[in-house]
Scaffold this motif. Structure first.
Motif, short mmCIF file in Angstrom:
data_model
loop_
_atom_site.label_atom_id
_atom_site.label_comp_id
_atom_site.label_asym_id
_atom_site.label_seq_id
_atom_site.Cartn_x
_atom_site.Cartn_y
_atom_site.Cartn_z
N UNK A 120 -17.70 -12.66 -10.87
CA UNK A 120 -17.07 -11.56 -10.12
C UNK A 120 -15.56 -11.72 -10.13
N UNK A 121 -14.87 -10.67 -10.50
CA UNK A 121 -13.41 -10.64 -10.54
C UNK A 121 -12.95 -9.37 -9.84
N UNK A 122 -12.00 -9.52 -8.94
CA UNK A 122 -11.42 -8.37 -8.25
C UNK A 122 -9.91 -8.38 -8.38
N UNK A 123 -9.33 -7.26 -8.71
CA UNK A 123 -7.88 -7.08 -8.77
C UNK A 123 -7.53 -5.84 -7.97
N UNK A 124 -6.67 -6.00 -6.97
CA UNK A 124 -6.35 -4.89 -6.08
C UNK A 124 -4.86 -4.85 -5.83
N UNK A 125 -4.33 -3.65 -5.76
CA UNK A 125 -2.91 -3.53 -5.51
C UNK A 125 -2.55 -2.23 -4.83
N UNK A 126 -1.55 -2.30 -3.95
CA UNK A 126 -0.99 -1.13 -3.29
C UNK A 126 0.52 -1.29 -3.28
N UNK A 182 4.16 0.88 -2.12
CA UNK A 182 4.84 2.03 -1.52
C UNK A 182 6.22 2.18 -2.13
N UNK A 183 6.54 3.40 -2.55
CA UNK A 183 7.82 3.69 -3.21
C UNK A 183 8.52 4.82 -2.46
N UNK A 184 9.71 4.58 -1.91
CA UNK A 184 10.44 5.68 -1.26
C UNK A 184 11.09 6.57 -2.32
N UNK A 185 11.06 7.87 -2.09
CA UNK A 185 11.71 8.83 -2.97
C UNK A 185 12.94 9.41 -2.28
N UNK A 186 12.75 9.90 -1.06
CA UNK A 186 13.86 10.33 -0.20
C UNK A 186 13.71 9.57 1.10
N UNK A 187 14.71 8.85 1.49
CA UNK A 187 14.63 7.95 2.64
C UNK A 187 14.10 8.68 3.88
N UNK A 188 13.02 8.14 4.45
CA UNK A 188 12.38 8.65 5.67
C UNK A 188 11.84 10.08 5.53
N UNK A 189 11.87 10.63 4.31
CA UNK A 189 11.42 12.02 4.12
C UNK A 189 10.26 12.13 3.14
N UNK A 190 10.34 11.38 2.05
CA UNK A 190 9.36 11.52 0.98
C UNK A 190 9.07 10.15 0.39
N UNK A 191 7.78 9.84 0.27
CA UNK A 191 7.38 8.56 -0.30
C UNK A 191 6.03 8.67 -0.97
N UNK A 192 5.76 7.72 -1.86
CA UNK A 192 4.51 7.70 -2.61
C UNK A 192 3.85 6.33 -2.44
N UNK A 193 2.55 6.35 -2.21
CA UNK A 193 1.77 5.12 -2.22
C UNK A 193 0.82 5.16 -3.42
N UNK A 194 0.92 4.15 -4.28
CA UNK A 194 0.03 4.04 -5.42
C UNK A 194 -0.98 2.92 -5.15
N UNK A 195 -2.23 3.12 -5.54
CA UNK A 195 -3.23 2.08 -5.31
C UNK A 195 -4.18 2.00 -6.50
N UNK A 196 -4.66 0.79 -6.73
CA UNK A 196 -5.60 0.52 -7.82
C UNK A 196 -6.51 -0.62 -7.38
N UNK A 197 -7.82 -0.39 -7.41
CA UNK A 197 -8.80 -1.42 -7.09
C UNK A 197 -9.71 -1.58 -8.31
#
Length: 760
Positions: A193-199, A201-216
């Motif tokens: 069994x092998x698990x690789x997980x990642x999250x 967070x990347x800000x685009x416009x400070x305190x206004x717009x951001x993206x969260x990327x995730x991969x499990x």
């Protein structure tokens, strides 16, 4: 899916998006509101915040039987998926359904419906980010990027809707932070069994717009073995990835669009648990008939390759706008899946099912919350749900085509609801509300009948709660609530009569009293509840012999009622700093009443007659009398590192997994012959009974800083099921009198593993 349905869903999604954009303009004038509800850490049990009633409330102030499971607790347990929660909350079971993709059988307080077909509605509602998953397929979820988990026990028909007669598991993932940061984790454990997980967070416009990327990513070689070759069977490879885009143009408007995809390939193998007397037993390889229900479950007499895949994609738009006196929430979601599984149900290739199917669902919820006057707050809303699916199953018996199942289903549901809290006196609060639901279902069975069949139902599900706080450390409450699960049609029907005959809704009336208490200056919380449930018109699934090419069909009937009573306890205690103890205890006493159904009895000559059988004396499924959970962790500071020792023990009493009459009384039935008097069935088939489980989990982890910027690492070693408690996770009998064959899937044996993670 029809062009009309596509257009309607596109219109809903467009309207929700446009609404969010329009609301952004006046929202700019509003003042900031408080931060979104967060679950406190385990060091502060007394102030855990939950959203069980669609409001942010302290756990100890919420008059609902609820278990809040902390993300830190999941990490120390080495938790991988929703199945690892089994037994953590009182009176809750979660097992994997092997004949479906990422499918779960879930029971709370002795109420469950264990079937993979999408024509059947679950009895426990799974909500992820406020979105209801409308089928058991896809419910066996991966855990990593989790903010909070709440297990609500008892019917939740007012705020969460139909098909929550047993309860709700409410899962919230982390929201995009709009600040740079993330976490990554790699895990290795037994059985390849092998698990690789990642999250991240990347800000685009400070305190206004951001993206969260995730991969499990999760893969395993499986823990079953091919008897002939010794090779491991049950391989899985799962990917779950996506992005959440958060746009917060003002302090009062918050929008999150989540796009995700799940891609899983797997093998689905079952062990033979057939015994002499089963029809297929005489044709199975030596050793495949008459095995035990422990070690032999891990052996597979492989007849065919059994590949499967599950592909799902989803989009969810969550819009929250604080408009001053009213807070508006819009949740729009679309989910589509495609799956295909070929499996041999423990018969060495003698009975094979090939099951491709598609499913999609759309839901829209609008909620309005605020204070009507001082001491009176409310949540009201409208809800719409729609789903379509198609199953095109082919069956092969002894290598020859034996017909199949083609069913095309459509479901619609509309609801309006209101829920309120009224502070009648300084120490007395009256809560309540109701939900009115309209359901509509249509089905086509092209291989059996030409016409479309359909039916409509409606139901009002109220709730009334009275709570009293004699002091700041004690709350006593009493609740009456009603739950409802929609009717439908049997999705694996094999005859025109079964295909065209609907089963009706089932309902529960639940009475509950409870106490939520704090002790020792808040270092201990002890919550207890007692409940009594009147369960009416129970939808019961049965696999019976039938005059079809494959020899059986699955039908659902409103077979019985039941009386269920029990008690529950949740305890959390911090006797000293850094030592956290948790305990959960559940007791359930469940009894059928008036459970009489017609059972085909086939004689050795091949003649058959219908006999009324009384199943009132058998045990309801997934209803162990006792569930016990004991957990503790202690953190030791060592220089700059924190070392945490964790231990968890779960006990699950024996329980049955299917209403399947004991084959031992077949001879008695034949000797008695046809009778107008219902004949009593004293117990279910012993092979569908899961033995008592003693599950011990241990872990040790060290958390330490990597740099001055706040980046930290975590190294964990863990062992699950340390006692190597083996037995069935799922067990199933196909047909009765005579029984055709029987199969089972084992639960996970002892596992050792380690993980390394970085958070920044």
């Amino acid at each position: 899916m029809s062009t009309t349905a596509c257009g309607r869903r596109a219109a809903w999604l467009g309207a929700a998006t446009l609404t969010g954009a329009i609301l952004a303009v006046p929202a700019a004038a509003q003042e900031a509101v408080g931060a979104s509800p967060q679950t406190s850490g385990p060091e502060d049990f007394g102030t855990i915040v939950v959203t069980a009633r669609r409001r942010a409330e302290a756990l100890q102030d919420t008059p609902v039987a609820i278990t809040a499971i902390q993300p830190a607790q999941l990490e120390t347990m080495g938790t991988l998926n929703i199945g690892d929660l089994q037994g953590v909350a009182p009176n809750m079971l979660i097992t994997q359904q092997p004949t479906g993709s990422s499918a779960a059988n879930i029971s709370i307080r002795g109420i469950a419906f264990a079937d993979v077909e999408k024509s059947f509605d679950p009895a426990v509602g799974i909500y992820v980010d406020d979105v209801y998953i409308g089928t058991s397929t896809g419910q066996y979820l991966d855990f990593f990027d989790i903010d909070s988990i709440e297990v609500l026990r008892g019917p939740q028909g007012t705020l969460f809707g139909r098909n929550t007669i047993a309860g709700v598991i409410n899962i919230q993932r982390t929201r995009p932070t709009m600040a740079f940061g993330g976490k990554f984790e790699a895990t290795m454990s037994s059985f390849g069994t092998i698990g690789l997980r990642g999250v991240v967070n990347i800000p685009v416009i400070e305190d206004k717009l951001g993206i969260k990327l995730f991969e499990f990513h999760q893969q395993s070689d499986g823990f079953q073995k091919d008897v002939s070759t010794g090779k491991r069977l049950g391989k899985t490879n799962s990917e779950n990835f996506g992005a959440a885009i958060r746009f917060k143009p003002t302090d009062t408007l918050d929008m999150i669009l989540t796009l995700e995809k799940q891609d899983q390939v797997f093998e689905s193998y079952m062990a033979s648990t057939s015994i002499p007397g089963d029809v297929f037993c005489g044709f199975l390889p030596a050793g495949a008939c008459g095995g035990n229900m422990t070690g032999d479950l891990y052996k597979v007499y492989k007849g065919i390759d059994a590949p499967g895949f599950y592909k799902a994609k989803a989009a969810t738009l969550n819009v929250k706008w604080d408009a001053g006196p009213v807070e508006l929430t819009s949740i729009t979601s679309y989910r589509k899946s495609r799956e295909h599984v070929i499996f041999d149900v423990g018969t060495a290739g003698l009975f094979v099912a090939d099951r491709p199917q598609t499913y999609d669902q759309f839901s829209q919820e609008l909620r309005f919350a605020g204070d009507l006057f001082k001491g009176f707050d409310y949540v009201a809303g409208l809800y719409y749900f729609e789903s379509d699916y198609e199953l095109n199953q082919r069956t092969f018996v002894f290598g020859a085509p034996a017909g199949g199942i083609n069913v095309i289903g459509h479901s619609q549901s509309y609801a309006g609801f209101v829920d309120f809290n009224w502070q009648v006196l300084d120490t007395v609060r009256l809560s309540g509300g109701g939900r009115y639901t309209k359901d509509k279902k249509r089905y086509r069975f092209p291989l059996i009948i030409e016409d479309t069949v359909g039916k409509k139902w409606n139901k009002f599900t109220p709730r009334v709660t009275l709570d009293w706080r004699p002091n700041d450390d004690v709350m006593l409450y009493g609740t009456w609530s009603r739950g409802y699960r929609s009717g439908g049609f049997s999705g694996r029907a094999g005859t025109p009569f079964s295909a065209s005959t609907p089963y009706e809704p089932e309902s529960v009336d639940s009475f509950e009293v409870g106490a939520k208490t704090k002790w020792l200056g808040g270092r201990m919380t002890l919550n207890v509840a007692g409940f009594y449930t009147d369960y009416k018109d129970i939808q019961q699934s049965s696999v019976i012999t039938a005059d079809t090419a494959q020899g059986n069909e699955t039908v659902v009937v409103n077979a019985a009622g039941a009386k269920i009573k029990g008690v529950e306890m949740d305890l959390a205690y911090e006797p000293v700093d850094r030592l956290h103890l948790r305990a959960a205890l559940g007791y359930t006493d469940s009894k059928f009443k008036g459970f009489i159904i017609g059972q085909p009895i086939t004689t050795p000559s091949g003649a058959a007659y219908l006999q009324q059988l009384d199943y009132s004396g058998v045990d309801p499924i997934f209803a162990p009398k006792w569930t016990v959970s004991l957990n503790g962790d202690y953190t030791i500071p060592l220089g700059k590192a924190d070392v945490t020792l964790s231990a968890g023990y779960r006990y699950l009493a024996a329980y049955d997994q299917q209403i399947a009459p004991d084959p031992a009384i077949y001879a008695q039935l034949l000797a008695a012959g046809p009778s107008t008097t219902p004949l009593s069935v004293p117990r279910n088939d012993p092979r569908v009974r899961s033995d008592p489980q003693n599950l011990l989990d241990l872990s040790i982890s060290a958390t330490f800083p990597i740099n001055e910027g706040g980046t930290k690492a975590r190294l964990t070693a863990f062992a699950r099921n340390v006692l190597d408690d083996r037995g069935p996770s799922f067990s199933f009998a196909v047909a009765a009198y005579p029984n055709l064959f029987h199969y089972a899937v084992p639960r996970e044996p002892r596992v050792f593993g380690a993980s390394f993670g970085v958070e920044f």
